[in-house]
Design an enzyme around this catalytic site. Structure first.
Site, PDB file in Angstrom:
ATOM      1  N   ASP A 488       0.812  -1.216   0.000  1.00 31.70           N
ATOM      2  CA  ASP A 488       0.000   0.000   0.000  1.00 31.70           C
ATOM      3  C   ASP A 488       0.845   1.266   0.000  1.00 31.70           C
ATOM      4  OD1 ASP A 488      -2.555  -1.066  -0.008  1.00 31.70           O
ATOM      5  OD2 ASP A 488      -2.531  -1.428   2.151  1.00 31.70           O
ATOM      6  N   LYS A 631       6.377  -2.054  10.106  1.00 31.11           N
ATOM      7  CA  LYS A 631       5.433  -2.152   8.977  1.00 31.11           C
ATOM      8  C   LYS A 631       6.183  -2.145   7.639  1.00 31.11           C
ATOM      9  CE  LYS A 631       1.313  -0.574   9.183  1.00 31.11           C
ATOM     10  NZ  LYS A 631      -0.076  -1.029   9.343  1.00 31.11           N
ATOM     11  N   GLU A 632       5.661  -1.373   6.679  1.00 31.05           N
ATOM     12  CA  GLU A 632       6.271  -1.427   5.344  1.00 31.05           C
ATOM     13  C   GLU A 632       7.652  -0.770   5.289  1.00 31.05           C
ATOM     14  OE1 GLU A 632       3.026  -0.804   5.853  1.00 31.05           O
ATOM     15  OE2 GLU A 632       1.786  -1.538   4.194  1.00 31.05           O
ATOM     16  N   GLY A 705      -3.280 -11.051   6.398  1.00 33.25           N
ATOM     17  CA  GLY A 705      -2.959 -12.071   5.400  1.00 33.25           C
ATOM     18  C   GLY A 705      -1.887 -13.025   5.914  1.00 33.25           C
TER      19      GLY A 705
HETATM   20  C1  GLC Z   1      -2.028  -4.487   4.936  1.00 33.43           C
HETATM   21  C2  GLC Z   1      -3.194  -4.472   3.985  1.00 33.43           C
HETATM   22  C3  GLC Z   1      -2.872  -5.283   2.739  1.00 33.43           C
HETATM   23  C4  GLC Z   1      -1.571  -4.827   2.123  1.00 33.43           C
HETATM   24  C5  GLC Z   1      -0.459  -4.822   3.151  1.00 33.43           C
HETATM   25  C6  GLC Z   1       0.845  -4.259   2.624  1.00 33.43           C
HETATM   26  O1  GLC Z   1      -1.823  -5.757   5.422  1.00 33.43           O
HETATM   27  O2  GLC Z   1      -4.337  -4.996   4.599  1.00 33.43           O
HETATM   28  O3  GLC Z   1      -3.904  -5.150   1.800  1.00 33.43           O
HETATM   29  O4  GLC Z   1      -1.268  -5.685   1.056  1.00 33.43           O
HETATM   30  O5  GLC Z   1      -0.858  -4.054   4.267  1.00 33.43           O
HETATM   31  O6  GLC Z   1       0.802  -2.882   2.390  1.00 33.43           O
END
Ligand code: GLC
Length: 808
Positions: A488, A631-632, A705
């Site tokens: 995202d 996180k990301e 997920g």
């Molecule tokens: C969160 C979102 C998912 C996305 C992930 C990575 O888990 O729910 O849709 O792919 O972040 O950004």
């Protein structure tokens, strides 16, 4: 530090110390009537929707993090001492107060012992019902007679729309009414019902009312006004009514309400008594009365409990294993699948972190959720898959979220720049998985509408998914990233290119070619393979960076994930998906997986990228908003861990796959819970990495997920029992020193007993398989050789049979 243990036999996690580092939660109920409950009985309830149907209140991100909830206060009427049946909210000193919480399959049981009184509370929602039981059993373990008084407590929302309830107070505090409506029943309603009729969510277009009833003892008092029960300057630890020893029979008229029934319990030494609270939605005089008449006895409550357990255990029994690794056993036998089922049910909508604001089915997440549940609940998986396919537009892209009131064929096309690039590519994982699980090959021919107009077979939907990306290619011949790919935070500009989606598309084209051949559509197969060839060439031309694959190419030509830049030099997803998609050459596979090991592996899991972003432009890499190492932004994104495991398994490295699996597995941290902090029995979305100041801490429990990919990678790749269209593939890839393992698996309504033996201690490779004593020389067992109760013995060894892997 250890706070509990797994009771696999009972299918429970047992928390033996209530002062867990974070609140450790569980779920009750169903998608009609759901609840979150913690080890200290904190939590909330909701009808159909966490956001629109929140009838029971929790104050999010408060201190402690899980209050209020579903409480029983107990008061000794002679000494005046009082406590709660769960450690919190009263929180007696732990040297005097013993407590155990058993989180099971959609129920939670909390026992306590304090000053010669033992209590057991059990919370559950009967199958198919819209009410909950709170059962309280109290035993006098001392030698003198005791006079106790019990008070229940929960806080009903004033408005079921949770934002209205908590923010729009100029409206919400003037509408609630609470009253006694029968000798053992309290009634809650919203005075003005006009507002709800204007609510947009027709799914929750119900009259917002609740009731609470007491069974097993007369109600000797009550409070429906929160202020009356708690006191103006009181709190959950010291509620005024409990301090005083009696309720004031308050009837809420505006402000806030609470669910307090009072019961007196006299106990001789050794004596046990039980009372129970039934609490539900609807009118007390209608639904409440009817429910209590039908369900208000202990016998009935017991029967409902049995039914509930049977139902859940039968789903969980779709797969069980005995391996040499206890943590893997706990995961496979209960928590991995239970986590998948809860995530499937609630998507990303209701937990201690998700306040319901993400209502509906997030597209890409929900498509992936199918992988984890296809074996346990094939019918629900099929319904969900069809709903998701109908959320695809006729141009092949998808709605970002399927809301509860979504109707196929009526959806307005969304603006081009709102499409995500990966959404429909996940079908190439989910659909074959579902078809191979059920054997329903005809599913490809099932006609499903598009979101906006028209309809097509599932096979046709898959083609559109491919075309969507093929028609949106960037200047290097790779799929455009559009609004975002899986990540995202990736904002490459509409025409920027995502290598991750390129790999997904490659897998899609391979899968589509395979299905086409099976359907006798050879031209389509040729088309897909020729597109794949072009894509492969473009990938090889632009994307190999020497030691790993790049990440993406932004619209302005900036390359991400390359050795010459300082931030986000290497990205995890493109390495592992180069392997999963088959795009990497054998040489590239080895090299890039070594780079993953060297640059991204930590003791707590694999980081999403490294080093973190600090200076990057937020327009391109919005993960820069997150602290480094979370996180990301170079965190351990648990969603992706399963891909790392699968990639190493495809690489034949069972020892490393095992190492990765264990590093991120919640159960591994059962004895060192202070590191992970979150529940050792469920996954969390993200773990702080070694770039952060708090490596190992995990957050956002349950709904992620990560649930699917964790369970799927272990059961279908590590243990390697992977359904194919025509048979069952047995292709484990394990830690080499395992002697083997056993699995009980339900497949196409057959219960199969599988034993894998590993006498020569290899990681991978099946030498032969025996089915009911008959030997075959193939690692895929043809479906027709199997029957209910079949015994399969698969022997691993150095002279391995070739693997015909028909699907990923
Ligand atoms: C969160 C979102 C998912 C996305 C992930 C990575 O888990 O729910 O849709 O792919 O972040 O950004």
């Amino acid at each position: 530090m250890q706070y509990g243990y797994f009771d696999d036999e009972a299918k429970e996690y047992v928390i033996t110390r209530p002062d867990t580092p974070t609140s450790w939660s569980n779920y009750l109920g169903s998608t009609e009537y759901g609840a979150v409950i913690t080890n200290n009985a904190g939590g909330y309830g909701f009808y159909k929707s966490g956001a629109q149907g929140r009838f029971m209140r929790l104050r999010f991100n408060s201190i402690p993090m899980d209050q209020p909830g579903r409480y029983f206060y107990l008061r000794d009427m002679e000494s005046g001492d009082y406590w709660s049946a769960s450690w919190q909210p009263v929180g007696k000193p732990l040297d005097k107060f013993k407590s155990e919480c058993r989180h099971g399959t959609a129920y939670t049981k909390i026992t306590s012992e304090y000053e010669g009184i033992k209590s057991e509370t059990k919370y559950y929602v009967p199958l198919g019902q819209t009410f909950e039981y709170w059962r309280l059993k109290v035993t006098n373990t001392g030698s003198k007679k005791r006079k106790l008084r019990a008070f229940s407590y929960c806080e009903f929302s004033n408005q079921w729309n949770t934002t209205q309830d908590q923010v729009n107070l100029q409206y919400s505090i003037f509408i609630v009414k609470g009253e006694k409506s029968a000798p053992n029943m309290l009634r809650y309603s919203i005075h003005e019902n006009l507002y709800i009729q204007h609510q947009k969510n027709p799914a929750i277009n119900d009259y917002m009312s609740e009731w609470i009833a007491l069974a097993g003892a007369p109600m000797t008092g009550f409070d429906t006004s929160r202020e009356a029960f708690i006191g103006t300057y009181g709190n959950y630890k010291e509620p005024a009514a409990v301090l005083k020893g009696e309720c004031s029979n308050s009837e809420a008229f505006g402000d806030n309400s609470c669910g307090t029934v009072q019961a007196d319990i006299e106990l001789n030494p050794g004596e046990t008594k039980e009372i129970m609270v039934l609490l539900g939605i609807g009118d007390a005089n209608v639904e409440g009365k009817k429910t209590v008449e039908e369900f208000g006895t202990f016998e009935r409550a017991d029967q409902e409990f049995e039914k509930l357990i049977k139902n859940w255990h039968s789903k969980l029994n779709s797969f069980s294993a005995v391996t040499p690794d206890e943590d893997i056993n706990h995961t496979v036998n209960m928590w991995g699948l239970y986590n998948c089922l809860i995530t499937f049910a609630w998507s990303r909508a209701a937990s201690l972190v998700y306040n319901g604001e993400r209502d509906g089915l997030g597209y890409r997440d929900s498509v992936q959720d199918i992988l984890g549940v296809s074996a346990a609940i094939p019918q629900e998986a099929e319904e969900r898959l069809v709903r998701l396919l109908s959320g695809q537009f006729s141009n092949g892209g998808a709605l970002p979220v399927i809301s509860k009131d979504f109707e196929a064929g009526k959806q307005k096309m969304i603006p081009a720049e709102k499409f995500r690039s990966d959404d429909c590519q996940w079908f190439f994982n989910a659909v074959p998985c579902f078809v191979a699980e059920t054997g329903n090959f005809d599913f490809f021919n099932r006609v499903v509408p598009y979101a906006d107009k028209g309809e097509d077979t599932v096979y046709g939907h898959l083609k559109q998914a491919l075309l969507f990306n093929l028609e949106r290619m960037g200047k290097d011949g790779l799929p455009c990233g559009l609004l975002a790919d899986w990540n995202d935070c990736l904002k490459l500009g509409y025409h920027g290119e995502s290598l991750f989606v390129a790999f997904q598309l490659r897998l899609g084209l391979t899968t589509y070619a395979d299905i086409s051949k099976r359907l006798g559509k050879n031209d389509e197969a040729d088309w897909a393979l020729s597109e794949r060839k072009k894509l492969d060439e473009n990938i090889q031309k632009k994307c190999w960076d020497g030691k790993w694959f790049i990440w993406a190419i932004a619209e302005d030509g900036t390359v991400y994930g390359t050795q010459s830049i300082e931030e986000g030099q290497i990205y995890f997803n493109t390495q592992v998906w180069s392997v999963l998609s088959g795009a990497a050459t054998p040489e590239q596979m080895k090299t890039c997986l070594e780079s993953v090991k060297e640059k991204l592996a930590t003791p707590y899991g694999l980081m999403l990228c490294a080093p973190p972003f600090i200076y990057a432009s937020r327009d391109i890499m919005s993960s820069v908003v997150y602290l480094p190492g979370i996180k990301e932004n170079a965190g351990i994104f648990n969603h992706t861990q399963g891909w790392g495991i699968i990639a190493e398994i495809m690489n034949g490295n069972g020892d490393r796959a095992y190492e990765y699996c264990k590093a991120a597995l919640p159960a591994t941290y059962n004895t060192k819970a202070e590191i992970r902090q979150s529940e050792p029995y469920v996954i969390g979305q993200t773990t702080y990495s070694t770039y952060s100041k708090r490596p190992g801490n995990t957050r956002v429990s349950w709904l992620s997920g990560a649930a699917t990919w964790n369970y799927y990678s272990i059961t279908q790749y590590m243990l390697g029992i992977r359904p194919q269209y025509n048979g069952l593939l047995i292709d484990p890839c394990i830690k080499h020193d395992w002697d083997g393992f056993k699995v009980e698996r339900r497949w196409r309504k057959m219960n199969l007993h599988i034993e894998v033996k590993n006498p020569s201690h290899v990681s991978k490779g099946i030498e032969y398989i025996e089915i009911d004593g008959k030997r075959i020389d193939s690692s895929t067992i043809p479906a027709e050789l199997l029957k209910d109760g079949s015994t399969i013995i698969a022997v691993m060894g150095k002279n391995a049979l070739p693997v015909e892997n028909e699907r990923m």
